[in-house]
Design a protein around this motif. Structure first.
Motif, PDB file in Angstrom:
ATOM      1  N   THR A 103       4.889  -9.968  16.392  1.00  0.00           N
ATOM      2  CA  THR A 103       3.543  -9.668  16.736  1.00  0.00           C
ATOM      3  C   THR A 103       3.365  -8.097  16.517  1.00  0.00           C
ATOM      4  OG1 THR A 103       3.172 -11.337  18.606  1.00  0.00           O
ATOM      5  CG2 THR A 103       1.596  -9.597  18.712  1.00  0.00           C
ATOM      6  N   LYS A 104       4.162  -7.243  16.930  1.00  0.00           N
ATOM      7  CA  LYS A 104       4.083  -5.947  16.850  1.00  0.00           C
ATOM      8  C   LYS A 104       4.247  -5.543  15.445  1.00  0.00           C
ATOM      9  CE  LYS A 104       6.606  -1.404  17.634  1.00  0.00           C
ATOM     10  NZ  LYS A 104       7.838  -1.096  17.934  1.00  0.00           N
ATOM     11  N   GLN A 105       5.019  -6.044  14.739  1.00  0.00           N
ATOM     12  CA  GLN A 105       5.207  -5.953  13.248  1.00  0.00           C
ATOM     13  C   GLN A 105       3.840  -6.348  12.599  1.00  0.00           C
ATOM     14  OE1 GLN A 105       8.407  -7.980  11.902  1.00  0.00           O
ATOM     15  NE2 GLN A 105      10.065  -6.591  12.675  1.00  0.00           N
ATOM     16  N   LEU A 106       3.039  -7.198  12.955  1.00  0.00           N
ATOM     17  CA  LEU A 106       1.839  -7.757  12.313  1.00  0.00           C
ATOM     18  C   LEU A 106       0.957  -6.945  12.776  1.00  0.00           C
ATOM     19  CD1 LEU A 106       1.913 -11.804  12.533  1.00  0.00           C
ATOM     20  CD2 LEU A 106       2.320 -10.337  10.560  1.00  0.00           C
ATOM     21  N   THR A 107       1.015  -6.438  13.971  1.00  0.00           N
ATOM     22  CA  THR A 107      -0.217  -5.399  14.494  1.00  0.00           C
ATOM     23  C   THR A 107      -0.068  -4.141  13.591  1.00  0.00           C
ATOM     24  OG1 THR A 107       0.128  -6.531  16.692  1.00  0.00           O
ATOM     25  CG2 THR A 107      -0.997  -4.088  16.574  1.00  0.00           C
ATOM     26  N   GLU A 108       1.286  -3.722  13.652  1.00  0.00           N
ATOM     27  CA  GLU A 108       1.342  -2.406  12.667  1.00  0.00           C
ATOM     28  C   GLU A 108       0.927  -2.824  11.405  1.00  0.00           C
ATOM     29  OE1 GLU A 108       5.586  -1.683  13.252  1.00  0.00           O
ATOM     30  OE2 GLU A 108       5.144  -0.939  15.075  1.00  0.00           O
ATOM     31  N   ARG A 109       1.176  -4.051  10.814  1.00  0.00           N
ATOM     32  CA  ARG A 109       0.840  -4.150   9.353  1.00  0.00           C
ATOM     33  C   ARG A 109      -0.674  -4.183   9.272  1.00  0.00           C
ATOM     34  NH1 ARG A 109       1.455  -3.356   4.199  1.00  0.00           N
ATOM     35  NH2 ARG A 109       1.121  -5.349   3.007  1.00  0.00           N
ATOM     36  N   ILE A 110      -1.239  -4.853  10.176  1.00  0.00           N
ATOM     37  CA  ILE A 110      -2.843  -5.083  10.264  1.00  0.00           C
ATOM     38  C   ILE A 110      -3.395  -3.674  10.254  1.00  0.00           C
ATOM     39  CG2 ILE A 110      -4.660  -5.717  11.468  1.00  0.00           C
ATOM     40  CD1 ILE A 110      -3.069  -8.356  11.997  1.00  0.00           C
ATOM     41  N   GLU A 111      -2.805  -2.621  11.091  1.00  0.00           N
ATOM     42  CA  GLU A 111      -3.367  -1.284  11.373  1.00  0.00           C
ATOM     43  C   GLU A 111      -3.122  -0.682   9.883  1.00  0.00           C
ATOM     44  OE1 GLU A 111      -2.496   2.714  14.080  1.00  0.00           O
ATOM     45  OE2 GLU A 111      -1.612   0.672  14.456  1.00  0.00           O
ATOM     46  N   LEU A 112      -2.092  -0.839   9.585  1.00  0.00           N
ATOM     47  CA  LEU A 112      -1.862   0.019   8.044  1.00  0.00           C
ATOM     48  C   LEU A 112      -2.758  -0.730   7.038  1.00  0.00           C
ATOM     49  CD1 LEU A 112       0.113   1.814   6.475  1.00  0.00           C
ATOM     50  CD2 LEU A 112       1.429  -0.015   5.832  1.00  0.00           C
ATOM     51  N   LEU A 113      -2.980  -1.839   7.009  1.00  0.00           N
ATOM     52  CA  LEU A 113      -3.880  -2.489   5.873  1.00  0.00           C
ATOM     53  C   LEU A 113      -5.507  -1.988   6.164  1.00  0.00           C
ATOM     54  CD1 LEU A 113      -2.699  -5.966   5.441  1.00  0.00           C
ATOM     55  CD2 LEU A 113      -2.581  -4.208   3.871  1.00  0.00           C
ATOM     56  N   THR A 114      -5.684  -1.645   7.508  1.00  0.00           N
ATOM     57  CA  THR A 114      -7.119  -1.381   8.045  1.00  0.00           C
ATOM     58  C   THR A 114      -7.129   0.128   7.513  1.00  0.00           C
ATOM     59  OG1 THR A 114      -6.928  -2.930   9.799  1.00  0.00           O
ATOM     60  CG2 THR A 114      -8.408  -1.086   9.970  1.00  0.00           C
ATOM     61  N   VAL A 115      -6.267   0.701   7.668  1.00  0.00           N
ATOM     62  CA  VAL A 115      -6.274   2.168   7.270  1.00  0.00           C
ATOM     63  C   VAL A 115      -6.555   2.386   5.879  1.00  0.00           C
ATOM     64  CG1 VAL A 115      -5.169   4.411   7.227  1.00  0.00           C
ATOM     65  CG2 VAL A 115      -5.017   3.140   9.331  1.00  0.00           C
ATOM     66  N   GLU A 116      -5.504   1.415   5.153  1.00  0.00           N
ATOM     67  CA  GLU A 116      -5.738   1.630   3.459  1.00  0.00           C
ATOM     68  C   GLU A 116      -6.944   1.077   2.951  1.00  0.00           C
ATOM     69  OE1 GLU A 116      -2.540  -0.942   2.005  1.00  0.00           O
ATOM     70  OE2 GLU A 116      -1.085   0.413   2.775  1.00  0.00           O
ATOM     71  N   MET A 117      -7.661   0.049   3.866  1.00  0.00           N
ATOM     72  CA  MET A 117      -8.913  -0.803   3.234  1.00  0.00           C
ATOM     73  C   MET A 117      -9.935   0.509   3.664  1.00  0.00           C
ATOM     74  SD  MET A 117      -8.737  -4.550   4.514  1.00  0.00           S
ATOM     75  CE  MET A 117     -10.263  -4.700   4.241  1.00  0.00           C
ATOM     76  N   HIS A 118      -9.801   1.249   4.846  1.00  0.00           N
ATOM     77  CA  HIS A 118     -10.887   2.336   5.131  1.00  0.00           C
ATOM     78  C   HIS A 118     -10.870   3.364   4.224  1.00  0.00           C
ATOM     79  CE1 HIS A 118     -13.445   4.473   7.779  1.00  0.00           C
ATOM     80  NE2 HIS A 118     -12.667   5.574   7.729  1.00  0.00           N
TER      81      HIS A 118
END
Length: 186
Positions: free
Chosen positions: A161-176
């Motif tokens: 879950t932590k890895q997925l959360t970090e990945r989602i955060e990274l993808l969110t930053v990239e999308m932003h």
């Protein structure tokens, strides 16, 4: 078709399960026939009561009083049914001993048999308790192993879950950043 517990009401799953009745005397019951010393009929019960009465202070005091009165009555000459050397009194003692000794020996033998049977029953009970204790310990060890496995699975899921959360955060930053660049280009 019987309903599954999950199909029934929510209270069915939480209903208390009745514990089976435990016969606490199950190890002594096979030896119950040894309980009465001489049997269970009227004569046997009276014989046991008589054998028990021999060792009481009441019996010793009563016998001493009877002998003292017997000797006093015959020595003082109030009655002369058993003059000195008190042969009839000796005969009475012999008769009493002839009946008392077998009754006492029988009571001791039966008591020894009861004690042996009850000690065997106690040993069986202790063995049953030891077996039940081992079974409880095995169940506790199994539960501990399951708990450890569940904790390990929980730790893995938490890490995932932590890895997925970090990945989602990274993808969110990239999308932003990607959308901000598109918006910045006219």
């Amino acid at each position: 078709m019987k309903p599954k517990p999950s199909d029934s009401t929510p209270d069915a799953a939480s209903a208390p399960v009745a514990a089976p009745e435990i016969d606490h005397l199950r190890f002594q019951r096979p030896h119950a026939h040894l309980a009465p010393t001489f049997g269970s009929d009227r004569f046997a019960l009276q014989a046991e009561a008589f054998a028990r009465f021999f060792g009481t202070p009441l019996f010793l005091g009563g016998q001493t009083a009877v002998v003292a009165i017997w000797i006093a009555v015959n020595v003082l000459g109030l009655v002369k049914f058993d003059v000195y050397p008190f042969i009839l009194l000796n005969l009475a003692f012999s008769l009493q001993a002839a009946y008392a000794a077998p009754l006492i020996l029988l009571a001791q033998t039966r008591q020894a048999a009861r004690d042996k049977a009850l000690s065997e029953a106690d040993a069986q009970h202790r063995e049953a308790l030891a077996a039940a204790n081992e079974q409880r310990q095995a169940i506790a060890a199994q539960n501990a192993a399951q708990m450890l496995e569940l904790l390990q699975q929980n730790t893995k899921l938490t890490e995932f879950t932590k890895q997925l959360t970090e990945r989602i955060e990274l993808l969110t930053v990239e999308m932003h950043e990607h959308f901000m660049r598109k918006d910045a280009k006219p």
